[in-house]
Enzyme design. Sequence first.
Site, PDB file in Angstrom:
ATOM      1  N   TRP A   1     -11.483 -24.615 -61.879  1.00  0.00           N
ATOM      2  CA  TRP A   1     -12.735 -24.463 -61.138  1.00  0.00           C
ATOM      3  C   TRP A   1     -13.944 -24.973 -61.928  1.00  0.00           C
ATOM      4  O   TRP A   1     -15.015 -24.375 -61.926  1.00  0.00           O
ATOM      5  CB  TRP A   1     -12.942 -23.014 -60.665  1.00  0.00           C
ATOM      6  CG  TRP A   1     -11.902 -22.643 -59.650  1.00  0.00           C
ATOM      7  CD1 TRP A   1     -10.738 -21.983 -59.888  1.00  0.00           C
ATOM      8  CD2 TRP A   1     -11.909 -22.968 -58.256  1.00  0.00           C
ATOM      9  NE1 TRP A   1     -10.002 -21.865 -58.722  1.00  0.00           N
ATOM     10  CE2 TRP A   1     -10.699 -22.458 -57.704  1.00  0.00           C
ATOM     11  CE3 TRP A   1     -12.807 -23.633 -57.417  1.00  0.00           C
ATOM     12  CZ2 TRP A   1     -10.367 -22.602 -56.371  1.00  0.00           C
ATOM     13  CZ3 TRP A   1     -12.478 -23.768 -56.081  1.00  0.00           C
ATOM     14  CH2 TRP A   1     -11.268 -23.255 -55.566  1.00  0.00           C
TER      15      TRP A   1
ATOM     16  N   GLY B   1     -22.380 -44.602 -47.552  1.00  0.00           N
ATOM     17  CA  GLY B   1     -22.317 -43.141 -47.663  1.00  0.00           C
ATOM     18  C   GLY B   1     -20.965 -42.587 -48.031  1.00  0.00           C
ATOM     19  O   GLY B   1     -20.724 -41.385 -47.907  1.00  0.00           O
TER      20      GLY B   1
ATOM     21  N   GLU C   1     -18.783 -43.453 -38.223  1.00  0.00           N
ATOM     22  CA  GLU C   1     -17.936 -42.535 -38.988  1.00  0.00           C
ATOM     23  C   GLU C   1     -17.487 -41.332 -38.155  1.00  0.00           C
ATOM     24  O   GLU C   1     -16.414 -40.781 -38.369  1.00  0.00           O
ATOM     25  CB  GLU C   1     -18.654 -42.074 -40.267  1.00  0.00           C
ATOM     26  CG  GLU C   1     -18.861 -43.185 -41.283  1.00  0.00           C
ATOM     27  CD  GLU C   1     -17.557 -43.867 -41.706  1.00  0.00           C
ATOM     28  OE1 GLU C   1     -16.530 -43.163 -41.838  1.00  0.00           O
ATOM     29  OE2 GLU C   1     -17.565 -45.099 -41.909  1.00  0.00           O
ATOM     30  N   VAL C   2     -18.308 -40.923 -37.188  1.00  0.00           N
ATOM     31  CA  VAL C   2     -17.888 -39.858 -36.261  1.00  0.00           C
ATOM     32  C   VAL C   2     -16.751 -40.371 -35.388  1.00  0.00           C
ATOM     33  O   VAL C   2     -15.763 -39.667 -35.136  1.00  0.00           O
ATOM     34  CB  VAL C   2     -19.073 -39.364 -35.407  1.00  0.00           C
ATOM     35  CG1 VAL C   2     -18.604 -38.426 -34.300  1.00  0.00           C
ATOM     36  CG2 VAL C   2     -20.102 -38.666 -36.295  1.00  0.00           C
TER      37      VAL C   2
ATOM     38  N   ARG D   1     -14.618 -42.674 -36.255  1.00  0.00           N
ATOM     39  CA  ARG D   1     -13.447 -42.701 -37.131  1.00  0.00           C
ATOM     40  C   ARG D   1     -12.808 -41.309 -37.215  1.00  0.00           C
ATOM     41  O   ARG D   1     -11.596 -41.161 -37.089  1.00  0.00           O
ATOM     42  CB  ARG D   1     -13.863 -43.144 -38.546  1.00  0.00           C
ATOM     43  CG  ARG D   1     -12.707 -43.136 -39.546  1.00  0.00           C
ATOM     44  CD  ARG D   1     -13.183 -43.113 -41.003  1.00  0.00           C
ATOM     45  NE  ARG D   1     -14.094 -44.179 -41.354  1.00  0.00           N
ATOM     46  CZ  ARG D   1     -13.721 -45.417 -41.652  1.00  0.00           C
ATOM     47  NH1 ARG D   1     -12.438 -45.744 -41.635  1.00  0.00           N
ATOM     48  NH2 ARG D   1     -14.624 -46.325 -41.977  1.00  0.00           N
TER      49      ARG D   1
ATOM     50  N   ASP E   1     -11.351 -30.186 -24.040  1.00  0.00           N
ATOM     51  CA  ASP E   1     -12.229 -29.071 -23.680  1.00  0.00           C
ATOM     52  C   ASP E   1     -13.676 -29.549 -23.538  1.00  0.00           C
ATOM     53  O   ASP E   1     -14.111 -30.460 -24.237  1.00  0.00           O
ATOM     54  CB  ASP E   1     -12.149 -27.995 -24.770  1.00  0.00           C
ATOM     55  CG  ASP E   1     -13.098 -26.848 -24.486  1.00  0.00           C
ATOM     56  OD1 ASP E   1     -12.858 -26.135 -23.491  1.00  0.00           O
ATOM     57  OD2 ASP E   1     -14.091 -26.692 -25.217  1.00  0.00           O
TER      58      ASP E   1
ATOM     59  N   GLU F   1     -11.292 -31.177 -18.847  1.00  0.00           N
ATOM     60  CA  GLU F   1     -11.869 -29.941 -18.316  1.00  0.00           C
ATOM     61  C   GLU F   1     -13.284 -30.269 -17.851  1.00  0.00           C
ATOM     62  O   GLU F   1     -14.232 -30.257 -18.630  1.00  0.00           O
ATOM     63  CB  GLU F   1     -11.906 -28.848 -19.397  1.00  0.00           C
ATOM     64  CG  GLU F   1     -12.302 -27.497 -18.822  1.00  0.00           C
ATOM     65  CD  GLU F   1     -13.160 -26.638 -19.757  1.00  0.00           C
ATOM     66  OE1 GLU F   1     -13.263 -25.429 -19.495  1.00  0.00           O
ATOM     67  OE2 GLU F   1     -13.732 -27.164 -20.717  1.00  0.00           O
TER      68      GLU F   1
END
Length: 661
Positions: A63, A76, A289-290, A292, A313, A368
């Site tokens: 950690w 990014g 990127e969304v 992807r 949904d 839906e």
Amino acid sequence: SPGEYGLFEKRLFLLEEAEGGFDQFTRSYRTFGVNRMADNRLVLREWAPAAEALFLTGDFNGWDNFSHPYEKKEFGKWELCLPPKHDKSPAIEHNTKLKVVVHTKKGERLYRISPWAKYAIQAEKQVIYDWVHWDPPQPYMHIHPRPKKPQSLRIYESHVGIASPDPKVASYTNFTINVLPRIKDLGYNCIQLMAVMEHAYYASFGYQVTSFFAASSRYGTPEELKQLIDTAHSLDIVVLLDVVHSHASQNTEDGLNSFDGSDSCFFHSPPRGEHALWGSRLFNYSSWEVLRFLLSNLRWWMEEYRFDGFRFDGVTSMMYHHHGIGSMFSGDYSEYFGLQVDEDSLVYLMTANHVLHTLYPDCITIAEDVSGMPAVCRSVAEGGLGFDYRLAMAIPDKWIQILKELADEAWDMGNIVYTLTNRRYGENCIAYAESHDQSVVGDKSLAFWLMDKEMYTNMSSLIPMTPVIDRGIQLHKMIRLLTHALGGEGYLNFMGNEFGHPEWLDFPRKGNNESYHYARRQYNLLDTDHLRYRQLYDFDRDMNRTEDKYGWLAAPPAFVSAKHEGDKVIVFERGNVLFLLNFHPTRSQTNYRVAVASPGKYTIKLDSDEVQYGGHGRLDHNTEFFTEPQPFNERDNSMLVKRTLCCYVTPLRERELYAVT
């Protein structure tokens, strides 16, 4: 519309040009998150555009928050390579904990779960979920091929966690061993699995997703879910995932929200990026990127777990900037075309369906959508959204309204038929009398609307039926059969409701002292032979098996020859089957003339008055009915049916039931 199709074509062109075409782009789970190479090197990649620095910490490095920095790449992205240990084993062991440490430009240090995490667990007495590296030495290997896509879709909507009578969270293994055989016996050929994508809040019913690539650990391991799906395939049952791409949980430490410390990243900035009613985050579907992330998410569930398709949904919320809030959707076309429509969302849905149906021709997708947007279930090539089916959401609302508001004598046959047949030709619908929505706390199952507290005391077949139980048993069967046969091109039932599950659904929460009493399905009621639940189960089973034989769901829409208000009779033909239902509370009909298209001999194939279904055994199944060339109700032929049986009667009269011939 042409505008959206043009945008879709541009998007598709970019996908084909990008990173080796859409096949590779939509399998970005192989390059993002944590991935083990052939030489046991680990390559880790994240997208965190607003971050100042990224580090990896966990069990593997004691950690240490600074020993393993990611390297900043363009657009990014951040990357980290971990060589294998001296013994050539991977640097991060299977089933050990990890966190991404995000340093923001404001100087904050945030602890995050990778959006691509494949497993997350909630330690005892902890609120926050932990990211666990899942890379088992012996991963589950699928044995059975996917079944062929069913022509008639009969869906058993299921939630793994409530799939046992015990007051606890049930497991994937329990579902495999105890529930799959029941589903097969009942004649359902498709399972729709809810609440599989990891969600920190159990009572959200799985609709506030925190880890999109992780199968919920509260039911067991990813390998046990794979075994469940493989076993279903061995039974010739396809499995759909209830996928939530309409919004995401607003959790930050164990969700997607503010992953890189910004208020956007995967989402629009507020207010556009927040859902006012759901308290959740809304995706930016125009972001590369969304795209992807979400398209790869669909591929992940298809490839890794071998799901056969998806129930999407919240499609209504996606398609409109107003998210359906305060909109009644009268059916006027101005409601479907205009500035209120979210083009980015529509293009995402078109792209998702195109990718799925191109790569998996037998893939099934269900929308839906309560709005009735035209062309939702037409192909993308035609300018539609590309779904195979949409849920016929008006039907269950109609049944609940009737049971709540109308005396039996006031049931409107024409209005019932209108609701069940009010769909666009060529756009397939899934009909259902009730789903999980009708059972959640604040409402109750149809059986409980019909019979209420008498279900606690009067469901034994060892005592005479009370009027309430008699009416409830008969209407429960008739509502289901009419919906099954007339309402769509597929049929859905929520687990347990097929046998008249009592009460309602309520998950453990503070408001009910964390009780599991209503978060379970009492399949044990079926194991007591003298309880009438078994009779409803048997009818549901034989209704599905009769459909399997005659295929009315895959047949063209029904021809309704009678919807008689005085007699309370509905008569229609579909798939070479003649359906005859008498909803009159007290009056049977004798020598009743019914219209038919095909001349010849008719026999009874399903009769809800059979004793084994909780009926009274009044019909002789050896009777043969012969048509006459006598035109009637717009058909060339007709015949006399000796009796159409009323759906139930007061104790003063004979009890009889309708027949299907």
